[in-house]
Scaffold this motif. Structure first.
Motif, PDB file in Angstrom:
ATOM      1  N   PHE A 127       0.833  -1.200   0.000  1.00  0.00           N
ATOM      2  CA  PHE A 127       0.000   0.000   0.000  1.00  0.00           C
ATOM      3  C   PHE A 127       0.869   1.251   0.000  1.00  0.00           C
ATOM      4  CE2 PHE A 127      -2.651   3.021   2.649  1.00  0.00           C
ATOM      5  CZ  PHE A 127      -3.501   3.378   1.611  1.00  0.00           C
ATOM      6  N   SER A 182      -7.785   5.024  -0.436  1.00  0.00           N
ATOM      7  CA  SER A 182      -7.124   4.930   0.864  1.00  0.00           C
ATOM      8  C   SER A 182      -7.998   5.257   2.068  1.00  0.00           C
ATOM      9  CB  SER A 182      -5.917   5.869   0.884  1.00  0.00           C
ATOM     10  OG  SER A 182      -6.331   7.228   0.757  1.00  0.00           O
ATOM     11  N   THR A 185      -8.404   1.773   3.680  1.00  0.00           N
ATOM     12  CA  THR A 185      -7.490   0.684   3.339  1.00  0.00           C
ATOM     13  C   THR A 185      -6.528   0.334   4.467  1.00  0.00           C
ATOM     14  OG1 THR A 185      -7.601   1.224   0.984  1.00  0.00           O
ATOM     15  CG2 THR A 185      -5.711  -0.057   1.715  1.00  0.00           C
ATOM     16  N   VAL A 200      -8.244  -2.360  -0.745  1.00  0.00           N
ATOM     17  CA  VAL A 200      -8.447  -1.190  -1.601  1.00  0.00           C
ATOM     18  C   VAL A 200      -9.856  -1.177  -2.186  1.00  0.00           C
ATOM     19  CG1 VAL A 200      -7.754  -0.090  -3.759  1.00  0.00           C
ATOM     20  CG2 VAL A 200      -6.017  -0.867  -2.156  1.00  0.00           C
ATOM     21  N   SER A 203     -12.413  -0.269   0.373  1.00  0.00           N
ATOM     22  CA  SER A 203     -12.410   1.171   0.612  1.00  0.00           C
ATOM     23  C   SER A 203     -13.138   1.906  -0.504  1.00  0.00           C
ATOM     24  CB  SER A 203     -10.966   1.672   0.722  1.00  0.00           C
ATOM     25  OG  SER A 203     -10.920   3.077   0.878  1.00  0.00           O
TER      26      SER A 203
END
Length: 264
Positions: A127, A182, A185, A200, A203
């Motif tokens: 990430f 984000s 995440t 992801v 989210s």
């Protein structure tokens, strides 16, 4: 904190087949303010750790500004601000851990918070790399916008305005994309042993299905960032930890869990 989840409508995200998407709750417009209130309570319960991480967050934009002053590239201020918003979610891992520890009735510690990034290390660092790639890509776009700036124009606002407007529009688009990617995440990766794609897409799905409340939340974050810059970054010492704690409560309130949360 109530956890009444409604059945999600099918959409391109949940039906993508790329990865599992964890169901989410349908939020109300006032929920972001509730997250802030819970985040403020965490701030009061862990003041020393709050200040430690807050100073860390305040140093980042100061270093960016110092670099801008050294280079003399005034048009880099806007992309630098966006970059700060890009890396913020990844650096907030320690703050999420503090809220999680308080939720469990534990006394949070600096060492425990620092180790938070190791719980799902491969995906969490993945990430971080994703955010870094997006940051670099944005800087390249900002460089292209800067290249369009004619050398013969002065530094007054009237002449700079078209380029600042263009940079603002492009920067807003990048910021929106990153917000979708984000928003939740990092908390998902910290608490759950899931892959990066699942975190992801979860989210993105949660933000997409709650566009109104999440827009309010995005504006709250943006306001905090603006206040931080207007106060010479001093405001970040309290504002960024507050946003971090509130984000954890937003995650708890939004993403479906297997058992009810006890922290209210």
């Amino acid at each position: 904190m109530s956890q009444h989840f409604e059945e999600e409508p099918h959409n391109a995200i949940t039906d993508s087949g790329i990865a599992r998407v964890i169901p989410c709750k349908k939020l109300e417009a006032g929920d972001p303010l509730k997250w802030l209130a819970l985040g403020f309570r965490d701030l009061l319960k862990a003041p020393i750790l709050t200040v430690f991480f807050g100073v860390f967050f305040a140093l980042i934009p100061w270093l960016i500004t110092y670099a801008v002053a050294l280079t003399g590239w005034h048009l880099v201020i806007l992309p630098a601000m966006v970059c700060f918003m890009l890396i913020g979610p990844f650096l907030a891992a320690g703050l999420y851990d503090i809220s999680w520890e308080l939720e469990k009735g534990h006394t949070p510690s600096l060492w425990h918070a620092v180790k938070a990034v190791k719980r799902n290390a491969v995906n969490e660092w993945g990430f971080g790399i994703l955010l870094t790639v997006l940051m670099i890509f944005w800087l390249r776009v900002a460089s292209m916008i800067h290249a369009l700036y004619p050398a013969y124009l002065g530094d007054n606002l009237e002449e700079l305005l078209p380029f600042l407007a263009l940079g603002s529009v492009v920067g807003a688009a990048f910021t929106a994309i990153v917000f979708f990617l984000s928003a939740f995440t990092q908390p998902i990766l910290i608490e759950r042993k899931v892959d990066l794609a699942t975190a992801v897409l979860t989210s993105v799905n949660a933000v997409w299905l709650n566009k109104g409340p999440m827009f309010i939340w995005a504006m709250i974050i943006f306001t905090a960032v603006v206040i931080g810059f207007l106060t010479g970054f001093i405001g970040f010492i309290l504002l960024m930890p507050l946003i971090g704690y509130a984000t954890w409560h937003g995650y708890i309130d939004t993403i479906e869990v297997k058992r009810a949360r006890k922290y209210e």
